[in-house]
Design a protein around this motif. Structure first.
Motif, PDB file in Angstrom:
ATOM      1  N   ALA A 190       3.263  14.678  15.699  1.00  0.00           N
ATOM      2  CA  ALA A 190       3.055  16.097  15.416  1.00  0.00           C
ATOM      3  C   ALA A 190       4.134  16.992  16.023  1.00  0.00           C
ATOM      4  CB  ALA A 190       1.686  16.527  15.946  1.00  0.00           C
ATOM      5  N   LEU A 191       4.894  16.472  16.984  1.00  0.00           N
ATOM      6  CA  LEU A 191       5.898  17.296  17.653  1.00  0.00           C
ATOM      7  C   LEU A 191       7.128  17.552  16.793  1.00  0.00           C
ATOM      8  CD1 LEU A 191       5.824  15.821  21.285  1.00  0.00           C
ATOM      9  CD2 LEU A 191       4.888  18.005  20.487  1.00  0.00           C
ATOM     10  N   HIS A 192       7.398  16.707  15.797  1.00  0.00           N
ATOM     11  CA  HIS A 192       8.592  16.831  14.956  1.00  0.00           C
ATOM     12  C   HIS A 192       9.851  16.893  15.828  1.00  0.00           C
ATOM     13  CE1 HIS A 192       6.372  17.358  11.216  1.00  0.00           C
ATOM     14  NE2 HIS A 192       5.565  18.167  11.866  1.00  0.00           N
ATOM     15  N   GLY A 193       9.954  15.987  16.795  1.00  0.00           N
ATOM     16  CA  GLY A 193      11.048  16.027  17.754  1.00  0.00           C
ATOM     17  C   GLY A 193      12.271  15.222  17.376  1.00  0.00           C
ATOM     18  N   GLY A 194      12.431  14.860  16.134  1.00  0.00           N
ATOM     19  CA  GLY A 194      13.589  14.083  15.725  1.00  0.00           C
ATOM     20  C   GLY A 194      13.275  12.606  15.650  1.00  0.00           C
ATOM     21  N   PRO A 195      14.212  11.810  15.122  1.00  0.00           N
ATOM     22  CA  PRO A 195      13.973  10.365  14.925  1.00  0.00           C
ATOM     23  C   PRO A 195      13.552   9.598  16.182  1.00  0.00           C
ATOM     24  CG  PRO A 195      15.898  11.052  13.687  1.00  0.00           C
ATOM     25  CD  PRO A 195      15.486  12.237  14.506  1.00  0.00           C
ATOM     26  N   PRO A 196      14.175   9.815  17.361  1.00  0.00           N
ATOM     27  CA  PRO A 196      13.743   9.036  18.542  1.00  0.00           C
ATOM     28  C   PRO A 196      12.276   9.252  18.897  1.00  0.00           C
ATOM     29  CG  PRO A 196      15.888  10.031  18.935  1.00  0.00           C
ATOM     30  CD  PRO A 196      15.364  10.650  17.681  1.00  0.00           C
ATOM     31  N   ILE A 197      11.838  10.511  18.914  1.00  0.00           N
ATOM     32  CA  ILE A 197      10.444  10.813  19.228  1.00  0.00           C
ATOM     33  C   ILE A 197       9.533  10.260  18.141  1.00  0.00           C
ATOM     34  CG2 ILE A 197       8.766  12.647  19.639  1.00  0.00           C
ATOM     35  CD1 ILE A 197      10.760  12.292  21.870  1.00  0.00           C
ATOM     36  N   LEU A 198       9.986  10.341  16.897  1.00  0.00           N
ATOM     37  CA  LEU A 198       9.198   9.842  15.773  1.00  0.00           C
ATOM     38  C   LEU A 198       8.981   8.334  15.875  1.00  0.00           C
ATOM     39  CD1 LEU A 198       7.964  10.659  12.975  1.00  0.00           C
ATOM     40  CD2 LEU A 198      10.120   9.896  11.987  1.00  0.00           C
ATOM     41  N   LEU A 199      10.045   7.602  16.194  1.00  0.00           N
ATOM     42  CA  LEU A 199       9.926   6.147  16.310  1.00  0.00           C
ATOM     43  C   LEU A 199       9.095   5.757  17.525  1.00  0.00           C
ATOM     44  CD1 LEU A 199      13.532   5.020  15.319  1.00  0.00           C
ATOM     45  CD2 LEU A 199      11.484   5.176  13.906  1.00  0.00           C
ATOM     46  N   LEU A 200       9.211   6.528  18.607  1.00  0.00           N
ATOM     47  CA  LEU A 200       8.380   6.282  19.779  1.00  0.00           C
ATOM     48  C   LEU A 200       6.906   6.475  19.430  1.00  0.00           C
ATOM     49  CD1 LEU A 200       8.362   5.621  22.815  1.00  0.00           C
ATOM     50  CD2 LEU A 200       8.486   8.081  23.252  1.00  0.00           C
ATOM     51  N   GLY A 201       6.639   7.500  18.638  1.00  0.00           N
ATOM     52  CA  GLY A 201       5.268   7.729  18.190  1.00  0.00           C
ATOM     53  C   GLY A 201       4.767   6.611  17.297  1.00  0.00           C
ATOM     54  N   ALA A 202       5.657   6.064  16.460  1.00  0.00           N
ATOM     55  CA  ALA A 202       5.266   4.950  15.596  1.00  0.00           C
ATOM     56  C   ALA A 202       4.895   3.723  16.421  1.00  0.00           C
ATOM     57  CB  ALA A 202       6.406   4.620  14.628  1.00  0.00           C
ATOM     58  N   VAL A 203       5.661   3.461  17.483  1.00  0.00           N
ATOM     59  CA  VAL A 203       5.362   2.330  18.358  1.00  0.00           C
ATOM     60  C   VAL A 203       4.023   2.546  19.061  1.00  0.00           C
ATOM     61  CG1 VAL A 203       6.086   1.080  20.423  1.00  0.00           C
ATOM     62  CG2 VAL A 203       7.774   1.704  18.692  1.00  0.00           C
ATOM     63  N   ALA A 204       3.831   3.736  19.617  1.00  0.00           N
ATOM     64  CA  ALA A 204       2.612   4.013  20.379  1.00  0.00           C
ATOM     65  C   ALA A 204       1.380   3.964  19.487  1.00  0.00           C
ATOM     66  CB  ALA A 204       2.721   5.374  21.065  1.00  0.00           C
ATOM     67  N   TYR A 205       1.457   4.619  18.334  1.00  0.00           N
ATOM     68  CA  TYR A 205       0.286   4.633  17.470  1.00  0.00           C
ATOM     69  C   TYR A 205       0.020   3.252  16.873  1.00  0.00           C
ATOM     70  CZ  TYR A 205      -3.123   5.827  13.953  1.00  0.00           C
ATOM     71  OH  TYR A 205      -4.274   5.857  13.197  1.00  0.00           O
ATOM     72  N   GLY A 206       1.070   2.538  16.490  1.00  0.00           N
ATOM     73  CA  GLY A 206       0.884   1.196  15.950  1.00  0.00           C
ATOM     74  C   GLY A 206       0.247   0.261  16.967  1.00  0.00           C
TER      75      GLY A 206
END
Length: 225
Positions: A190-206
């Protein structure tokens, strides 16, 4: 047509739900109690492994204008799964009559909370799968395809790890940790913080989503017959 898409999605959901419930019941009944977590973890790997690449391929084909190929792949995989299922040995399980009643089952101590947690996790996953292709670009490091790829890998790995840990650790701790990871992943998305934050979120949520499902199956099997 929209009605055809809704009908196809409904049929897929009914079949998937029935197959999932029966498979988990067979695993719980036919595996040794001290190996139940590992067995459910391995089942989670088999269930989630296609999700590593399939959503990314689907988004790629959608972006390329080949929706009909998506539909054909889905149909062919379902047909192959049905044919393979015919080879599963027919072993009857002697289940208590009370276990067939959902409302009597969830009245057992602690079972309703686990059930509610699974419902919330499923809702969050459904919303994620629906909204990510709309909210993220179709190309690039921060694309929906990349997100689904990273999310799928983390989800499969965490299912197996949670199963192995579940044979040695309390499932309550696993559920708390996996729920926290899922929440952190959604916040990062939800933060829309760019690709690094997005991929970190994908790892955490997955990781959180996969571990939650395995831990919930174990918690339910511990609290029921």
């Amino acid at each position: 047509a929209v009605w055809a898409m809704i009908a196809a999605a409904s049929a897929r959901g009914l079949g998937f739900g029935a197959a999932l419930v029966i498979s988990v019941a067979l695993l719980a009944g036919l595996t040794a109690p001290h190996r139940r977590g590992t067995s459910i973890g391995l089942f989670g790997v088999a269930l989630g492994a296609p999700g590593i690449v399939a959503p990314s391929i689907g988004v790629f084909l959608l972006a390329s204008g080949h929706v009909q190929v998506d539909a054909l792949i889905a149909f062919a995989c379902g047909l192959v799964g049905a044919v393979v299922a015919l080879r599963i040995p027919d072993r009857r399980l002697h289940l208590p009559r009370a276990s067939t009643n959902l409302f009597s089952a969830i009245r057992r101590p602690g079972l309703f909370l686990v059930f509610a947690g699974v419902v919330l996790t499923s809702c969050s996953l459904g919303g994620l799968v629906t909204d990510v292709p709309l909210a993220l670009p179709l190309n690039g490091l921060g694309s929906a395809a990349t997100f689904f790829l990273v999310f799928g890998v983390a989800r499969v790995v965490s299912r197996l790890l949670a199963g192995v840990l579940g044979d040695h650790q309390p499932t309550r701790l696993l559920l708390i940790a996996s729920g926290g990871l899922s929440l952190a992943g959604l916040i990062a998305l939800a933060l829309h913080g760019g690709p690094p934050i997005l991929l970190l979120g994908a790892v955490a949520y997955g990781a959180g989503n996969g571990a939650t499902q395995t831990a919930a199956f174990l918690a339910m099997s511990e609290r029921s017959t």
